[in-house]
Design an enzyme around this catalytic site. Structure first.
Site, short mmCIF file in Angstrom:
data_model
loop_
_atom_site.label_atom_id
_atom_site.label_comp_id
_atom_site.label_asym_id
_atom_site.label_seq_id
_atom_site.Cartn_x
_atom_site.Cartn_y
_atom_site.Cartn_z
N ASP A 309 -17.44 29.82 -31.82
CA ASP A 309 -17.30 29.05 -30.87
C ASP A 309 -18.14 28.78 -29.89
O ASP A 309 -19.36 29.80 -29.81
CB ASP A 309 -16.13 29.95 -30.17
CG ASP A 309 -15.86 29.08 -28.71
OD1 ASP A 309 -15.26 28.03 -28.65
OD2 ASP A 309 -16.00 29.67 -27.63
N GLU A 356 -19.47 25.76 -34.15
CA GLU A 356 -18.75 24.69 -33.36
C GLU A 356 -19.90 23.96 -32.29
O GLU A 356 -20.13 24.43 -31.29
CB GLU A 356 -17.54 25.31 -32.34
CG GLU A 356 -16.83 24.25 -31.68
CD GLU A 356 -17.42 24.28 -30.22
OE1 GLU A 356 -17.62 23.13 -29.63
OE2 GLU A 356 -17.20 25.21 -29.41
N ASP A 410 -8.38 21.98 -28.34
CA ASP A 410 -8.78 21.52 -27.21
C ASP A 410 -8.48 20.25 -26.72
O ASP A 410 -8.65 19.34 -25.71
CB ASP A 410 -10.32 21.88 -26.78
CG ASP A 410 -10.40 23.06 -26.45
OD1 ASP A 410 -9.57 23.83 -25.79
OD2 ASP A 410 -11.39 23.71 -26.52
#
Length: 524
Positions: A309, A356, A410
């Site tokens: 992340d 990411e 998201d």
């Protein structure tokens, strides 16, 4: 002990494959929220029927404020609220009739995850099982092996959890001085007073690990790889920061000096203030990133591959003084870069991970990603605003060594995004950028009709990227009300729940045919 699956995962990532994004709490078939029991096993079977190779989940650690899996109280522990209660009945640690009395909806499902009811019910049943299991469970060889192997994080987590309960779940840096500073004598005294709570938390972690191992064994039997999620930043309200304050930038009173966020951009004039404690990277470097090595070791033991992340933060991160109310006023600071990943690779071996790399990506971020052979991410919803950066997300231009998503956890659902864009793009006084984005999307997919999701899925399956990940909402065609998370909105997130009817044979058969057509069924 589960055998290592690294070789299979590495081989699979080197070929064309696809998977589905669905968090465990979203899986249908158990009370109030999904868990590690039969509902997840059934989902694995559905994935196998659909000829998928991957199941991607969100962080599986104890969820924090707002039930967010990205605000966990530990980056090592498993969330006890994911424990399947039915297994406790099979072990005779709870009677089936007791389960039905305490969980009247245990064998049902709801349209959303009802965390408040789930936590209350599961906690009660786990405590009942613990009392019944106490005479025997510590004699189990698998229990003894678990506590010995995981002692490096388990002891601290159990004590932190017990102290939090005792002190009313207050901020740990407001605890009595001896406890917040971990004075050895004070810790020794408090351990003797909290033995029951310590044992209960340890018992729950043992159950979580036992059930996780069962799930992984089934996944491997079905040739489904599990993709985990490693958030770069840690909640200050966590066992990690309490147990390792030297690894973070804290004041003398153990409160954060600085917090994490991202700077203002075209979408948010105030930026995003995440509030996580920041790392003291020079201090971490002194002991060769021991805490991070342990963290990677733990997540490698749980998953076949991992999404890193906010990968940008390993190159540089946005530092904001803790007293600031927005992220407007911050400073870019250098992250550990290649030095950290060299050490991880040296101590734990080489792994192909998913970076990411979304947002304000500079060349150095891409260079760092490519230096270690990590996969980058592409998102279909980002591909049509006409900018140079947007073209990087077009499916037909995807780099083979990338993972392409219709959207992430998201994002708005694909159907919701198209509906919103269509409404904005066709308004008489709509913004020019919306009209351009809508025109570009229509040119790419043709008509915007009921089958547009299938069209998009086919385009992703046909693209050069080795891996395609599809949120289940986009496979089903769910509207915006099924969105998982809206960044910047504090309430109402993480509650998406799939329905049993979503996992029907017709849908898995269609996916299997598309996967075969576009050669996304890897050779064994």
């Amino acid at each position: 002990m589960i055998p290592d699956h690294t070789e299979w995962a590495e081989k699979c990532m080197g070929q064309k494959s696809y998977g589905v994004l669905l968090h465990i709490t979203s899986v249908p078939g158990s009370a109030y929220s999904g868990d590690l029991g039969p509902c997840s096993i059934n989902f694995l079977k559905w994935l196998a029927a659909a000829k998928a190779s991957w199941w991607q989940v969100l962080p599986i650690h104890p969820a924090g404020e707002g039930y967010s899996p990205y605000s966990a109280s530990s980056s090592f522990a498993g969330d006890p609220m994911l424990i399947d209660l039915g297994m406790l009945a099979k072990l005779d640690w709870i009677k089936p009739r007791e389960l039905k009395v305490n969980a009247t909806e245990y064998y049902g499902e709801g349209p959303t995850a009802t965390f408040e009811k789930s936590h209350s019910m599961r906690q009660k049943v786990l405590e009942m099982a613990f009392q019944r299991a106490k005479p025997t469970y510590k004699d189990l060889p698998e229990y003894q092996a678990f506590v010995e192997k995981e002692a490096y994080w388990l002891d601290d987590y159990c004590l932190f959890t017990a102290l939090s309960k005792m002190l009313g779940h207050s901020q740990w840096n407001t605890w009595p001085k001896g406890l917040r500073s971990r004075d050895p004598e004070e810790i020794k005294k408090i351990r003797s007073l909290l033995q029951e709570d310590l044992a209960f938390t340890e018992f729950c972690q043992f159950l979580f690990q036992k059930q996780w191992d069962i799930l992984r064994e089934k996944a491997r039997e079905l040739k489904i790889g599990l993709i985990g999620d490693l958030p770069i930043f840690i909640s200050h309200k966590s066992a990690d920061v309490w147990a390792h304050p030297e690894a973070f930038l804290l004041n003398a009173d153990k409160a954060p000096k600085f917090v994490a966020g991202c700077p203002p951009d075209a979408f948010n004039k105030d930026g995003q203030l995440w509030g996580n404690a920041l790392y003291d990277w020079p201090r971490l470097k002194e002991d060769r990133y021991k805490w991070w090595i342990q963290r990677f070791k733990r997540i490698y033991s749980l998953f076949d591959t991992v999404r890193l992340d906010h990968f940008i933060g390993f190159h540089r991160y946005w530092e904001v003084e803790a007293q600031e109310q927005t992220a407007r006023h911050g400073t870019w600071r250098p992250g550990p870069g290649a030095d950290l990943f060299n050490e991880v690779e040296k101590q734990l071996g080489k792994r192909t991970l998913i970076a990411e790399d979304l947002g304000s990506v500079v060349k150095e971020v891409r260079d760092l990603r490519d230096q270690f052979g990590f996969y980058g991410m592409k998102v279909f919803q980002f591909a049509f605003d006409g900018s140079a950066e947007a073209s990087n997300h077009l499916p037909h231009l995807a780099n083979p060594k990338s993972v392409i998503f219709t959207g992430t956890h998201d994002n708005e659902t694909l159907s919701g995004w198209i509906t919103d864009l269509k409404e904005r793009g066709t308004r008489k006084m709509g913004a020019r950028s919306d009209k351009i984005e809508m025109q570009n999307l229509i040119h790419y997919v043709g008509q915007i009709n009921r089958s547009v999701n299938e069209t998009v899925i086919r385009q992703l399956m046909a693209c050069p990227a080795h891996m395609v990940i599809l949120p289940l909402q986009d496979i089903v065609g769910n509207s915006k009300t099924f969105r998982m998370n809206t960044p910047g909105v504090a309430e109402g997130n993480w509650r998406y729940r799939a329905r049993s009817t979503d996992l029907n044979p017709a849908r898995s058969q269609w996916l299997a045919k598309v996967a075969e057509l576009y050669h996304r069924v890897p050779s064994s």
